[in-house]
Design a protein around this motif. Sequence first.
Motif, PDB file in Angstrom:
ATOM      1  N   VAL A 144       0.878  -1.178   0.000  1.00 16.74           N
ATOM      2  CA  VAL A 144       0.000   0.000   0.000  1.00 16.74           C
ATOM      3  C   VAL A 144       0.911   1.223   0.000  1.00 16.74           C
ATOM      4  O   VAL A 144       1.842   1.305   0.812  1.00 16.74           O
ATOM      5  N   ALA A 145       0.653   2.160  -0.900  1.00 16.65           N
ATOM      6  CA  ALA A 145       1.460   3.376  -0.964  1.00 16.65           C
ATOM      7  C   ALA A 145       0.564   4.586  -0.738  1.00 16.65           C
ATOM      8  O   ALA A 145      -0.537   4.655  -1.281  1.00 16.65           O
ATOM      9  N   LEU A 146       1.014   5.517   0.096  1.00 17.03           N
ATOM     10  CA  LEU A 146       0.341   6.795   0.261  1.00 17.03           C
ATOM     11  C   LEU A 146       1.127   7.846  -0.512  1.00 17.03           C
ATOM     12  O   LEU A 146       2.353   7.929  -0.388  1.00 17.03           O
ATOM     13  N   SER A 147       0.404   8.636  -1.289  1.00 11.23           N
ATOM     14  CA  SER A 147       1.039   9.653  -2.111  1.00 11.23           C
ATOM     15  C   SER A 147       0.162  10.894  -2.121  1.00 11.23           C
ATOM     16  O   SER A 147      -0.973  10.876  -1.632  1.00 11.23           O
ATOM     17  N   PHE A 148       0.702  11.973  -2.654  1.00 14.05           N
ATOM     18  CA  PHE A 148      -0.075  13.201  -2.757  1.00 14.05           C
ATOM     19  C   PHE A 148       0.215  13.868  -4.090  1.00 14.05           C
ATOM     20  O   PHE A 148       1.246  13.617  -4.724  1.00 14.05           O
ATOM     21  N   SER A 149      -0.702  14.729  -4.505  1.00 11.25           N
ATOM     22  CA  SER A 149      -0.527  15.483  -5.743  1.00 11.25           C
ATOM     23  C   SER A 149      -1.148  16.861  -5.554  1.00 11.25           C
ATOM     24  O   SER A 149      -2.023  17.062  -4.700  1.00 11.25           O
ATOM     25  N   TYR A 150      -0.681  17.793  -6.373  1.00  8.66           N
ATOM     26  CA  TYR A 150      -1.185  19.160  -6.316  1.00  8.66           C
ATOM     27  C   TYR A 150      -2.047  19.441  -7.544  1.00  8.66           C
ATOM     28  O   TYR A 150      -1.886  18.779  -8.584  1.00  8.66           O
ATOM     29  N   PRO A 151      -2.966  20.401  -7.470  1.00  9.50           N
ATOM     30  CA  PRO A 151      -3.820  20.718  -8.612  1.00  9.50           C
ATOM     31  C   PRO A 151      -2.991  21.043  -9.853  1.00  9.50           C
ATOM     32  O   PRO A 151      -2.012  21.786  -9.787  1.00  9.50           O
ATOM     33  N   ALA A 202      10.900  17.580  -3.888  1.00 11.29           N
ATOM     34  CA  ALA A 202      10.851  18.050  -5.278  1.00 11.29           C
ATOM     35  C   ALA A 202       9.432  18.402  -5.714  1.00 11.29           C
ATOM     36  O   ALA A 202       9.197  19.433  -6.367  1.00 11.29           O
ATOM     37  N   ARG A 203       8.468  17.560  -5.359  1.00  9.65           N
ATOM     38  CA  ARG A 203       7.074  17.815  -5.767  1.00  9.65           C
ATOM     39  C   ARG A 203       6.523  19.052  -5.063  1.00  9.65           C
ATOM     40  O   ARG A 203       5.833  19.875  -5.670  1.00  9.65           O
ATOM     41  N   CYS A 204       6.816  19.197  -3.762  1.00 14.55           N
ATOM     42  CA  CYS A 204       6.343  20.367  -3.019  1.00 14.55           C
ATOM     43  C   CYS A 204       7.023  21.638  -3.518  1.00 14.55           C
ATOM     44  O   CYS A 204       6.393  22.693  -3.622  1.00 14.55           O
ATOM     45  N   ILE A 221      14.715  31.201  -2.415  1.00 20.59           N
ATOM     46  CA  ILE A 221      14.846  29.941  -1.679  1.00 20.59           C
ATOM     47  C   ILE A 221      16.294  29.810  -1.201  1.00 20.59           C
ATOM     48  O   ILE A 221      17.211  29.666  -2.004  1.00 20.59           O
ATOM     49  N   VAL A 222      16.481  29.847   0.107  1.00 22.34           N
ATOM     50  CA  VAL A 222      17.832  29.816   0.667  1.00 22.34           C
ATOM     51  C   VAL A 222      18.197  28.458   1.232  1.00 22.34           C
ATOM     52  O   VAL A 222      19.368  28.215   1.552  1.00 22.34           O
ATOM     53  N   PHE A 223      17.197  27.567   1.373  1.00 22.36           N
ATOM     54  CA  PHE A 223      17.465  26.257   1.963  1.00 22.36           C
ATOM     55  C   PHE A 223      16.424  25.278   1.438  1.00 22.36           C
ATOM     56  O   PHE A 223      15.273  25.649   1.199  1.00 22.36           O
ATOM     57  N   THR A 224      16.831  24.026   1.267  1.00 19.19           N
ATOM     58  CA  THR A 224      15.914  22.981   0.803  1.00 19.19           C
ATOM     59  C   THR A 224      16.079  21.742   1.680  1.00 19.19           C
ATOM     60  O   THR A 224      17.211  21.286   1.904  1.00 19.19           O
ATOM     61  N   THR A 225      14.972  21.215   2.188  1.00 16.56           N
ATOM     62  CA  THR A 225      15.008  19.989   2.975  1.00 16.56           C
ATOM     63  C   THR A 225      13.650  19.319   2.929  1.00 16.56           C
ATOM     64  O   THR A 225      12.614  19.985   2.872  1.00 16.56           O
ATOM     65  N   ASP A 226      13.631  17.972   2.924  1.00 18.27           N
ATOM     66  CA  ASP A 226      12.363  17.256   3.023  1.00 18.27           C
ATOM     67  C   ASP A 226      12.175  16.676   4.424  1.00 18.27           C
ATOM     68  O   ASP A 226      11.304  15.852   4.654  1.00 18.27           O
ATOM     69  N   ASP A 227      13.002  17.130   5.381  1.00 17.82           N
ATOM     70  CA  ASP A 227      12.896  16.722   6.780  1.00 17.82           C
ATOM     71  C   ASP A 227      12.015  17.739   7.503  1.00 17.82           C
ATOM     72  O   ASP A 227      12.408  18.896   7.682  1.00 17.82           O
ATOM     73  N   GLY A 238      14.856  31.521  12.277  1.00 14.94           N
ATOM     74  CA  GLY A 238      14.787  32.725  11.463  1.00 14.94           C
ATOM     75  C   GLY A 238      15.498  32.622  10.130  1.00 14.94           C
ATOM     76  O   GLY A 238      15.725  33.644   9.472  1.00 14.94           O
ATOM     77  N   VAL A 239      15.841  31.389   9.718  1.00 13.21           N
ATOM     78  CA  VAL A 239      16.515  31.212   8.426  1.00 13.21           C
ATOM     79  C   VAL A 239      15.596  31.596   7.278  1.00 13.21           C
ATOM     80  O   VAL A 239      16.026  32.179   6.285  1.00 13.21           O
ATOM     81  N   GLY A 240      14.317  31.253   7.410  1.00 10.86           N
ATOM     82  CA  GLY A 240      13.356  31.564   6.353  1.00 10.86           C
ATOM     83  C   GLY A 240      11.964  31.107   6.741  1.00 10.86           C
ATOM     84  O   GLY A 240      11.761  30.509   7.810  1.00 10.86           O
ATOM     85  N   LEU A 241      11.002  31.369   5.881  1.00  2.00           N
ATOM     86  CA  LEU A 241       9.626  30.899   6.057  1.00  2.00           C
ATOM     87  C   LEU A 241       9.433  29.646   5.216  1.00  2.00           C
ATOM     88  O   LEU A 241      10.262  29.308   4.376  1.00  2.00           O
ATOM     89  N   ALA A 242       8.313  28.963   5.439  1.00  2.00           N
ATOM     90  CA  ALA A 242       8.053  27.743   4.674  1.00  2.00           C
ATOM     91  C   ALA A 242       6.564  27.573   4.451  1.00  2.00           C
ATOM     92  O   ALA A 242       5.752  27.909   5.320  1.00  2.00           O
ATOM     93  N   VAL A 243       6.223  27.046   3.278  1.00  2.00           N
ATOM     94  CA  VAL A 243       4.859  26.622   3.008  1.00  2.00           C
ATOM     95  C   VAL A 243       4.801  25.123   3.288  1.00  2.00           C
ATOM     96  O   VAL A 243       5.628  24.360   2.780  1.00  2.00           O
ATOM     97  N   ALA A 244       3.861  24.704   4.117  1.00  2.00           N
ATOM     98  CA  ALA A 244       3.786  23.307   4.524  1.00  2.00           C
ATOM     99  C   ALA A 244       2.330  22.856   4.562  1.00  2.00           C
ATOM    100  O   ALA A 244       1.424  23.661   4.818  1.00  2.00           O
TER     101      ALA A 244
END
Length: 301
Positions: A144-151, A202-204, A221-227, A238-244
């Motif tokens: 079973v895999a859980l995944s997501f997609s954007y419009p 990558a998808r986000c 974009i000053v930083f990238t992480t999927d953690d 205070g490094v930056g803001l994020a959309v989550a």
Amino acid sequence: MLDSRHIRTFHEVVSTGSYTAAARSLGYTQPAVTQQIRALERETGVPLFTRDGRRMRLTEAGETLARHAEVILGNLGAAQQQLQALARLRAGRVRVCAFPSANATLIPDAMARLLADHPGVRVELLEAEPPESLHKLLAGECDVALSFSYPGMRAELPSELVEIPLMEDPLTVLLPVGHPLARRHAVRLAELAQARWIAGCARCRANFLHICAEAGFDPDIVFTTDDNLALQSLVAAGVGLAVAPSLVLSFLCHRKVTGRVLEPHTRRQVCAYVLREHLPLPATELVLEGLRSVAAARVGC
């Protein structure tokens, strides 16, 4: 009919560059490799290799077969894995692969209900972002895999998979608690055009760039992480803001971080996926039932 053992040996000869190296890799003797290549040439009716001094080169027919060999062996491997998965599912053993925020929210509650009602079911949990989770499902590496997609960013679903919609997950913006806009209930993305940003998987990230473009700016974009925990720490520092996604708000660990509704409203679609032939199996149905129940309760909150 081509013998898969001969194709595997041929592929190893092509990959290693010689009969001797292929024999060493496969644990065969060199004469055994030679015999299998000769048998494959009899099956195909054409020579696959030719000698150029001490070097061995593929013939035109050999080049053609080499292009197909890896795909053939990959398909055989996936078939074997899927058959093994079928046997495990019939025995009540389920491997669930989900993205990090689902593993931290939907999965614990769903698995707790499953094990309370059906203690005989055994669950193995894996983690992968899409589309890797779907690749694992197709390869027989999970059930079973859980995944997501954007419009507007949905890919065509392979015919052998079944999609089970679970929930829509609204996007939020993560801010330090002292940010001037943190007192609001909702924040318009365009108001943050001058901010520094932390991007996710990558998808986000692709969706983030898309909604920023629609809001009329190119984000810094000053930083990238999927953690997700690292993401929160970076916002708190205070490094930056994020959309989550809003699922992340369920496990905010920093009192110095707050989440606010993002405008214009954007949601990602969260779905479960299974192989079509595995859908009717009791173990699969129980896992999906638990996921649907937990997702429905979360939407209703």
